[in-house]
Design a protein around this motif. Structure first.
Motif, PDB file in Angstrom:
ATOM      1  N   UNK A 141     103.612  31.431  74.784  1.00 53.38           N
ATOM      2  CA  UNK A 141     103.803  32.587  73.906  1.00 53.38           C
ATOM      3  C   UNK A 141     105.167  33.198  74.230  1.00 53.38           C
ATOM      4  N   UNK A 142     106.013  33.304  73.204  1.00 56.11           N
ATOM      5  CA  UNK A 142     107.376  33.793  73.437  1.00 56.11           C
ATOM      6  C   UNK A 142     107.614  35.092  72.683  1.00 56.11           C
ATOM      7  N   UNK A 143     108.069  36.095  73.399  1.00 56.64           N
ATOM      8  CA  UNK A 143     108.354  37.399  72.811  1.00 56.64           C
ATOM      9  C   UNK A 143     109.868  37.616  72.794  1.00 56.64           C
ATOM     10  N   UNK A 144     110.378  38.106  71.669  1.00 55.08           N
ATOM     11  CA  UNK A 144     111.812  38.376  71.540  1.00 55.08           C
ATOM     12  C   UNK A 144     112.025  39.866  71.305  1.00 55.08           C
ATOM     13  N   UNK A 145     112.781  40.511  72.179  1.00 53.51           N
ATOM     14  CA  UNK A 145     113.119  41.915  71.963  1.00 53.51           C
ATOM     15  C   UNK A 145     114.398  41.956  71.151  1.00 53.51           C
ATOM     16  N   UNK A 146     114.252  41.967  69.852  1.00 49.76           N
ATOM     17  CA  UNK A 146     115.374  41.879  68.926  1.00 49.76           C
ATOM     18  C   UNK A 146     114.965  42.575  67.639  1.00 49.76           C
ATOM     19  N   UNK A 147     115.923  43.255  66.996  1.00 52.93           N
ATOM     20  CA  UNK A 147     115.550  44.044  65.823  1.00 52.93           C
ATOM     21  C   UNK A 147     116.499  43.825  64.650  1.00 52.93           C
ATOM     22  N   UNK A 148     117.766  44.233  64.782  1.00 49.88           N
ATOM     23  CA  UNK A 148     118.698  44.090  63.674  1.00 49.88           C
ATOM     24  C   UNK A 148     118.838  42.657  63.200  1.00 49.88           C
ATOM     25  N   UNK A 149     118.816  41.709  64.121  1.00 54.25           N
ATOM     26  CA  UNK A 149     118.922  40.288  63.774  1.00 54.25           C
ATOM     27  C   UNK A 149     117.609  39.547  64.028  1.00 54.25           C
ATOM     28  N   UNK A 150     116.495  40.277  64.022  1.00 58.61           N
ATOM     29  CA  UNK A 150     115.202  39.663  64.356  1.00 58.61           C
ATOM     30  C   UNK A 150     114.852  38.516  63.419  1.00 58.61           C
ATOM     31  N   UNK A 151     115.079  38.715  62.120  1.00 56.58           N
ATOM     32  CA  UNK A 151     114.720  37.666  61.164  1.00 56.58           C
ATOM     33  C   UNK A 151     115.520  36.394  61.451  1.00 56.58           C
ATOM     34  N   UNK A 152     116.776  36.544  61.866  1.00 56.77           N
ATOM     35  CA  UNK A 152     117.614  35.378  62.157  1.00 56.77           C
ATOM     36  C   UNK A 152     117.125  34.671  63.425  1.00 56.77           C
ATOM     37  N   UNK A 153     116.796  35.444  64.455  1.00 54.39           N
ATOM     38  CA  UNK A 153     116.324  34.825  65.700  1.00 54.39           C
ATOM     39  C   UNK A 153     114.971  34.157  65.485  1.00 54.39           C
ATOM     40  N   UNK A 154     114.129  34.785  64.672  1.00 64.67           N
ATOM     41  CA  UNK A 154     112.844  34.154  64.334  1.00 64.67           C
ATOM     42  C   UNK A 154     113.098  32.834  63.597  1.00 64.67           C
ATOM     43  N   UNK A 155     114.015  32.838  62.645  1.00 64.75           N
ATOM     44  CA  UNK A 155     114.356  31.605  61.928  1.00 64.75           C
ATOM     45  C   UNK A 155     114.879  30.550  62.895  1.00 64.75           C
ATOM     46  N   UNK A 156     115.662  30.979  63.865  1.00 67.44           N
ATOM     47  CA  UNK A 156     116.210  30.058  64.859  1.00 67.44           C
ATOM     48  C   UNK A 156     115.091  29.446  65.707  1.00 67.44           C
ATOM     49  N   UNK A 157     114.090  30.278  66.049  1.00 66.96           N
ATOM     50  CA  UNK A 157     112.947  29.791  66.834  1.00 66.96           C
ATOM     51  C   UNK A 157     112.180  28.730  66.039  1.00 66.96           C
ATOM     52  N   UNK A 158     112.013  28.960  64.743  1.00 64.54           N
ATOM     53  CA  UNK A 158     111.343  27.966  63.907  1.00 64.54           C
ATOM     54  C   UNK A 158     112.148  26.667  63.876  1.00 64.54           C
ATOM     55  N   UNK A 159     113.452  26.794  63.786  1.00 67.14           N
ATOM     56  CA  UNK A 159     114.298  25.603  63.753  1.00 67.14           C
ATOM     57  C   UNK A 159     114.201  24.828  65.070  1.00 67.14           C
ATOM     58  N   UNK A 160     114.122  25.534  66.199  1.00 72.21           N
ATOM     59  CA  UNK A 160     113.953  24.851  67.487  1.00 72.21           C
ATOM     60  C   UNK A 160     112.630  24.104  67.508  1.00 72.21           C
ATOM     61  N   UNK A 161     111.576  24.774  67.039  1.00 67.89           N
ATOM     62  CA  UNK A 161     110.255  24.126  67.002  1.00 67.89           C
ATOM     63  C   UNK A 161     110.312  22.874  66.125  1.00 67.89           C
ATOM     64  N   UNK A 162     110.978  22.987  64.988  1.00 67.94           N
ATOM     65  CA  UNK A 162     111.134  21.813  64.107  1.00 67.94           C
ATOM     66  C   UNK A 162     111.836  20.675  64.843  1.00 67.94           C
ATOM     67  N   UNK A 163     112.892  21.020  65.562  1.00 63.16           N
ATOM     68  CA  UNK A 163     113.652  20.001  66.299  1.00 63.16           C
ATOM     69  C   UNK A 163     112.803  19.338  67.384  1.00 63.16           C
TER      70      UNK A 163
END
Length: 541
Positions: A141-163
């Motif tokens: 379970x991974x938690x990210x403390x991020x707000x202004x760019x949260x949607x981008x970091x979430x998208x990046x996490x999905x891309x890592x999972x895809x990879x």
């Protein structure tokens, strides 16, 4: 110097036990049964969930043990994560550096002095692949403390999972993604309030579909607490923000019975033991009532206030830093009695530096001792039915509702933020807290009372950030620019721009595509800024 040579403690003023807590609620010396409304207490796992959201409490599942961590480059942070997991930590909590939080690439002039300082630099997918190298995202379970760019970091996490070939449906974790408190307490905003609310709603609705076990928002009170809010105000502002997000999600076509199950919350827990426990119990009861009565939510799981807490933060101080170990232990117990689902324990040295491995391990061990040695996790809400605690929970609920009523009277959260009204209130509270501390009215052992006159601050092991981190991050960044397909990046950014201009479009799929093309955080933010503009802080501040 031995103990006989040390001078006696010299308090700045006589410490007293205040009959009123910091939320302004009187604390009686004793309470009898007449103060308790038995019908309001209920059972654990039953509406309104005052005593917890699970009937079996921690017997069914222990809280997630996390440690907020991240510094330097992805390589250093990956190494620290593996160390913490080896020590028994059960979830990751990723700290990101300020350039990443504010949407600047490492090459931006405003970014370079801050690369890797307060968190890891995560400017593009390549860095995220390094950060999670050899970590099975389907089991962590991974938690990210991020707000202004949260949607981008979430998208990046999905891309890592895809990879990595990890199905998105197996991902668990949380992104903070709470921009409203950024405007009032923390400052890493980027876009104006309205498009920011859209971005958050888009990410939540998208997450509900593709990562159903992931929490796409953690509505956070911790930072307003840091800014000066009392415990009651922390809960009030957080619940008010939560209601604003629910309204926005419904306006964008979301089904509250579905998305409300994945809303999560995040609070601070400070040293006033019963005030904190009562805050959590009152907040849980209020949220369940809002969901049921205001939105007609019927599914109990969509009425739950699920929350994580962080112990420490602004309650920790630099003088006599080892005292912070005790503070974190007391706060962790309050979080457990309050029924938290996830607990971060600050390391004792976080009042003045990034934790060392030693202090980080001790923070994890603190949670493990309370979980497995103290016995307090065996029974659900073991203090439930206490005359004092139940009365205090009622008083806390009244105070939270009073503050929320003031926000409603002003015109709601968004207007209060855009006008700077909440910011002014927090600034006043912050000043009051400082004056209370300076005068000694608010007792902090080792800082304003019981401090030795000839004391030297002993901080123990000192964390040293590698001075080559910034250059290494810049070198890696340039290699990504040199090796990626620029035409693929341009095409992905063009599609993102079109989606951002169309309010009925969800931008998340386009952000994921940008990440797969190795577009940078700065490029994606610039693309969205062009369509949405930037937030300007109210001039009265």
């Amino acid at each position: 110097m031995n103990m006989r040579d040390q001078k006696p403690a010299v308090p700045l003023a006589e410490p007293v036990l205040s009959p009123v807590n910091r939320s302004g609620i009187p604390v009686p010396p004793s309470v009898d049964a007449s103060a308790v409304q038995a019908e309001r207490i209920g059972n654990p796992g039953e509406y309104p969930f005052t005593r917890g959201i699970f009937p079996d409490g921690y017997q069914g599942r222990l809280w997630t043990i996390r440690q907020y961590s991240g510094f330097g480059t992805a390589e250093e942070s990956n190494e620290r994560y593996k160390f913490l997991l080896d020590q028994g930590q059960t979830g990751l909590s990723v700290a990101l550096d300020l350039p990443t939080q504010c949407g600047y690439d490492p090459t931006h002039p405003m970014a370079r002095p801050e690369i890797g300082k307060v968190g890891v630099s995560l400017s593009n997918l390549s860095e995220a692949e390094i950060l999670f190298k050899d970590l099975d995202l389907s089991k962590i379970s991974t938690s990210f403390t991020i707000n202004g760019t949260a949607a981008i970091i979430y998208a990046m996490y999905l891309a890592v999972a895809d990879k990595q070939g990890v199905p998105r449906s197996k991902l668990t974790g949380t992104i903070q993604n709470d921009i409203l408190k950024e405007y009032v307490a923390r400052g890493t905003w980027i876009f104006p309030v309205r498009p920011s609310m859209r971005l958050i709603a888009d990410s939540i609705l998208y997450s509900n579909e593709v990562t159903p076990r992931f929490n796409p928002i953690s509505i956070a009170g911790a930072h307003v607490r840091d800014a000066g809010a009392t415990a009651a105000e922390e809960m009030a502002y957080t619940l008010a923000n939560g209601l604003a997000y629910v309204d926005e999600l419904q306006a964008r076509g979301g089904d509250v019975e579905k998305f409300a199950k994945r809303l999560s919350f995040f609070f601070y827990v400070h040293m006033d033991f019963f005030e904190e426990i009562a805050k959590f119990r009152a907040g849980r009861r209020l949220w369940a009532r809002f969901m049921k009565e205001r939105y007609g939510v019927k599914d109990p799981k969509a009425q739950h206030l699920r929350f994580g807490v962080v112990c420490g933060g602004s309650s920790l101080v630099a003088p006599q830093p080892y005292n912070n170990v005790v503070r974190v232990a007391v706060e962790t117990m309050a979080a457990v009695f309050g029924g938290a689902q996830s607990i971060f324990t600050c390391a004792f040295d976080e009042a003045f530096q990034i934790p060392t491995e030693f202090s980080a391990e001790l923070a994890v061990r603190t949670q493990q001792m309370i979980a497995f040695e103290s016995g307090i996790a065996r029974t659900v809400d073991p203090l439930g039915g206490s005359y004092f605690l139940e009365q205090h929970t009622d008083r806390m609920e009244e105070m939270i509702l009073k503050v929320m009523g003031e926000i409603d009277t002003y015109g709601g959260v968004e207007k209060a933020i855009e006008d700077g009204w909440i910011q002014m209130r927090l600034a006043e509270r912050g000043l009051e807290r400082k004056l209370d501390t300076d005068s000694g009215h608010h007792v902090i052992v080792g800082q304003n009372h019981f401090r030795k006159t000839d004391e030297e601050i002993k901080v123990g092991e000192v964390f040293k950030l590698d001075s080559t981190i910034a250059q290494r991050a810049l070198d890696k960044f340039q290699r990504v620019l040199d090796t990626r397909s620029q035409s693929a990046v341009d095409a992905a950014l063009a599609r993102l721009s079109q989606a951002a201009a169309n309010d009925s479009e969800n931008v998340m799929p386009y952000l994921v595509d940008c990440c797969h093309a190795y577009a940078t955080v700065g490029e994606m933010v610039a693309c969205l800024k062009k369509e949405w503009g930037e937030f300007k802080e109210p001039v009265n501040l």
